[in-house]
Motif scaffolding. Structure first.
Motif, mmCIF file in Angstrom:
data_model
loop_
_atom_site.group_PDB
_atom_site.id
_atom_site.type_symbol
_atom_site.label_atom_id
_atom_site.label_comp_id
_atom_site.label_asym_id
_atom_site.label_seq_id
_atom_site.Cartn_x
_atom_site.Cartn_y
_atom_site.Cartn_z
ATOM 1 N N VAL A 20 0.852 -1.195 0.000
ATOM 2 C CA VAL A 20 0.000 0.000 0.000
ATOM 3 C C VAL A 20 0.883 1.239 0.000
ATOM 4 C CG1 VAL A 20 -1.634 1.352 1.381
ATOM 5 C CG2 VAL A 20 -2.017 -1.095 1.046
ATOM 6 N N GLU A 21 1.888 1.252 0.841
ATOM 7 C CA GLU A 21 2.790 2.398 0.926
ATOM 8 C C GLU A 21 3.524 2.645 -0.394
ATOM 9 O OE1 GLU A 21 5.846 4.221 4.164
ATOM 10 O OE2 GLU A 21 5.961 2.054 3.831
ATOM 11 N N ASN A 22 3.889 1.566 -1.092
ATOM 12 C CA ASN A 22 4.628 1.680 -2.346
ATOM 13 C C ASN A 22 3.730 1.816 -3.572
ATOM 14 O OD1 ASN A 22 7.171 1.465 -1.112
ATOM 15 N ND2 ASN A 22 6.942 -0.742 -0.986
ATOM 16 N N GLY A 23 2.409 1.615 -3.395
ATOM 17 C CA GLY A 23 1.472 1.797 -4.500
ATOM 18 C C GLY A 23 1.107 0.545 -5.270
ATOM 19 N N VAL A 83 -1.948 -5.553 -7.485
ATOM 20 C CA VAL A 83 -3.015 -4.559 -7.509
ATOM 21 C C VAL A 83 -2.389 -3.198 -7.293
ATOM 22 C CG1 VAL A 83 -5.082 -3.727 -6.311
ATOM 23 C CG2 VAL A 83 -4.686 -6.178 -6.557
ATOM 24 N N THR A 84 -2.676 -2.258 -8.178
ATOM 25 C CA THR A 84 -2.197 -0.891 -8.024
ATOM 26 C C THR A 84 -3.101 -0.165 -7.042
ATOM 27 O OG1 THR A 84 -1.350 -0.869 -10.279
ATOM 28 C CG2 THR A 84 -1.705 1.272 -9.239
ATOM 29 N N VAL A 85 -2.502 0.451 -6.043
ATOM 30 C CA VAL A 85 -3.255 1.170 -5.012
ATOM 31 C C VAL A 85 -3.098 2.662 -5.276
ATOM 32 C CG1 VAL A 85 -3.498 1.564 -2.529
ATOM 33 C CG2 VAL A 85 -2.797 -0.682 -3.372
ATOM 34 N N PRO A 86 -4.218 3.393 -5.401
ATOM 35 C CA PRO A 86 -4.120 4.824 -5.672
ATOM 36 C C PRO A 86 -3.593 5.600 -4.459
ATOM 37 C CG PRO A 86 -6.391 4.229 -5.233
ATOM 38 C CD PRO A 86 -5.600 2.948 -5.267
ATOM 39 N N GLU A 87 -3.220 6.831 -4.686
ATOM 40 C CA GLU A 87 -2.682 7.685 -3.625
ATOM 41 C C GLU A 87 -3.699 7.881 -2.492
ATOM 42 O OE1 GLU A 87 0.237 9.617 -1.716
ATOM 43 O OE2 GLU A 87 0.497 8.738 -3.702
ATOM 44 N N ARG A 88 -4.974 7.983 -2.826
ATOM 45 C CA ARG A 88 -6.036 8.160 -1.822
ATOM 46 C C ARG A 88 -7.085 7.060 -2.001
ATOM 47 N NH1 ARG A 88 -5.698 12.422 1.082
ATOM 48 N NH2 ARG A 88 -7.866 12.398 1.702
ATOM 49 N N PHE A 89 -7.590 6.530 -0.892
ATOM 50 C CA PHE A 89 -8.602 5.483 -0.923
ATOM 51 C C PHE A 89 -9.409 5.545 0.367
ATOM 52 C CE2 PHE A 89 -4.552 3.782 0.494
ATOM 53 C CZ PHE A 89 -4.866 3.250 1.728
ATOM 54 N N GLU A 90 -10.514 4.828 0.384
ATOM 55 C CA GLU A 90 -11.335 4.734 1.587
ATOM 56 C C GLU A 90 -10.902 3.491 2.356
ATOM 57 O OE1 GLU A 90 -16.002 3.905 2.571
ATOM 58 O OE2 GLU A 90 -15.525 5.213 0.889
ATOM 59 N N MET A 91 -10.819 3.610 3.681
ATOM 60 C CA MET A 91 -10.413 2.469 4.494
ATOM 61 C C MET A 91 -11.433 2.243 5.596
ATOM 62 S SD MET A 91 -6.849 1.809 6.409
ATOM 63 C CE MET A 91 -6.768 0.798 7.854
ATOM 64 N N GLU A 92 -11.749 0.983 5.827
ATOM 65 C CA GLU A 92 -12.662 0.596 6.899
ATOM 66 C C GLU A 92 -11.927 -0.380 7.804
ATOM 67 O OE1 GLU A 92 -16.698 -2.067 7.306
ATOM 68 O OE2 GLU A 92 -16.477 -0.808 5.540
ATOM 69 N N PHE A 93 -11.944 -0.098 9.086
ATOM 70 C CA PHE A 93 -11.333 -0.973 10.086
ATOM 71 C C PHE A 93 -12.455 -1.353 11.034
ATOM 72 C CE2 PHE A 93 -8.941 -1.912 13.944
ATOM 73 C CZ PHE A 93 -7.882 -2.640 13.448
ATOM 74 N N GLU A 94 -12.789 -2.624 11.100
ATOM 75 C CA GLU A 94 -13.966 -3.063 11.843
ATOM 76 C C GLU A 94 -13.602 -4.168 12.826
ATOM 77 O OE1 GLU A 94 -18.069 -5.423 10.744
ATOM 78 O OE2 GLU A 94 -17.195 -4.109 9.245
ATOM 79 N N TYR A 95 -14.106 -4.048 14.037
ATOM 80 C CA TYR A 95 -13.948 -5.084 15.062
ATOM 81 C C TYR A 95 -15.344 -5.492 15.498
ATOM 82 C CZ TYR A 95 -13.011 -7.319 19.525
ATOM 83 O OH TYR A 95 -12.968 -8.213 20.560
ATOM 84 N N GLU A 96 -15.599 -6.797 15.539
ATOM 85 C CA GLU A 96 -16.924 -7.283 15.902
ATOM 86 C C GLU A 96 -16.784 -8.527 16.762
ATOM 87 O OE1 GLU A 96 -20.703 -9.120 13.498
ATOM 88 O OE2 GLU A 96 -19.533 -7.556 12.523
ATOM 89 N N PRO A 135 -12.611 3.764 -6.244
ATOM 90 C CA PRO A 135 -13.314 3.602 -7.521
ATOM 91 C C PRO A 135 -12.342 3.205 -8.623
ATOM 92 C CG PRO A 135 -13.009 5.920 -7.024
ATOM 93 C CD PRO A 135 -12.506 5.149 -5.840
ATOM 94 N N THR A 136 -12.868 2.540 -9.658
ATOM 95 C CA THR A 136 -12.049 2.192 -10.815
ATOM 96 C C THR A 136 -12.680 2.769 -12.069
ATOM 97 O OG1 THR A 136 -13.220 0.097 -11.048
ATOM 98 C CG2 THR A 136 -11.156 0.044 -9.840
ATOM 99 N N ALA A 137 -11.853 3.035 -13.038
ATOM 100 C CA ALA A 137 -12.295 3.508 -14.348
ATOM 101 C C ALA A 137 -11.573 2.664 -15.380
ATOM 102 C CB ALA A 137 -11.957 4.989 -14.527
ATOM 103 N N ASP A 138 -12.311 1.927 -16.187
ATOM 104 C CA ASP A 138 -11.727 1.055 -17.208
ATOM 105 C C ASP A 138 -10.723 0.072 -16.630
ATOM 106 O OD1 ASP A 138 -13.209 2.348 -19.191
ATOM 107 O OD2 ASP A 138 -11.662 3.889 -19.424
ATOM 108 N N GLY A 139 -11.011 -0.459 -15.436
ATOM 109 C CA GLY A 139 -10.143 -1.454 -14.824
ATOM 110 C C GLY A 139 -8.956 -0.889 -14.076
ATOM 111 N N ASP A 140 -8.734 0.427 -14.138
ATOM 112 C CA ASP A 140 -7.623 1.051 -13.429
ATOM 113 C C ASP A 140 -8.165 1.862 -12.262
ATOM 114 O OD1 ASP A 140 -5.693 0.098 -15.232
ATOM 115 O OD2 ASP A 140 -6.086 1.771 -16.596
#
Length: 119
Positions: free
Chosen positions: A46-49, A60-73, A88-93
């Motif tokens: 994730v840090e390296n992209g 998997v290419t990870v974008p500079e910004r993304f949504e993250m969910e951390f859940e404990y149940e 989100p992805t656009a045309d598979g990227d």
């Protein structure tokens, strides 16, 4: 759909390429040390992209910004700790994520201190 089993640990990986949906899953019993090694590999990626999925699965290419969910149940017979990254992805990227508004999300420690003082 392809299923692969590794060793006696019953770790399962699956890929679904039907209808252009790809899926990779790593699931099964392992030691804390093995689980931590996987999480470190993911965190480094994730840090390296780019996160390597392992084997012939690619990365998997990870974008500079993304949504993250951390859940404990906790339930009667099971405890779950889940980490999910989504973008989100656009045309598979990976599509560029929206930048946060200046008024939200990027509150500094100084700002938090001022808010506490006002209470």
């Amino acid at each position: 759909m392809t299923d692969q089993h590794q060793d006696a640990d019953d770790v399962e990986e699956s890929e679904n390429t039907e209808s252009e949906q790809e899926e990779f899953e790593l699931e099964g019993q392992m030691t804390r040390e093995e689980g931590a090694a996987i999480l470190r590999r993911v965190a480094d990626g994730v840090e390296n992209g780019s996160v390597e999925l392992g084997g012939d699965e690619g990365s998997v290419t990870v974008p500079e910004r993304f949504e993250m969910e951390f859940e404990y149940e906790e339930e009667d017979d099971e405890t779950e700790l889940e980490v999910e990254l989504e973008w989100p992805t656009a045309d598979g990227d990976a599509a560029p994520a929206e930048e946060p508004d200046e008024d939200e999300g990027d509150e500094t420690e100084e700002d938090k201190g001022r808010a506490d003082d006002e209470e």
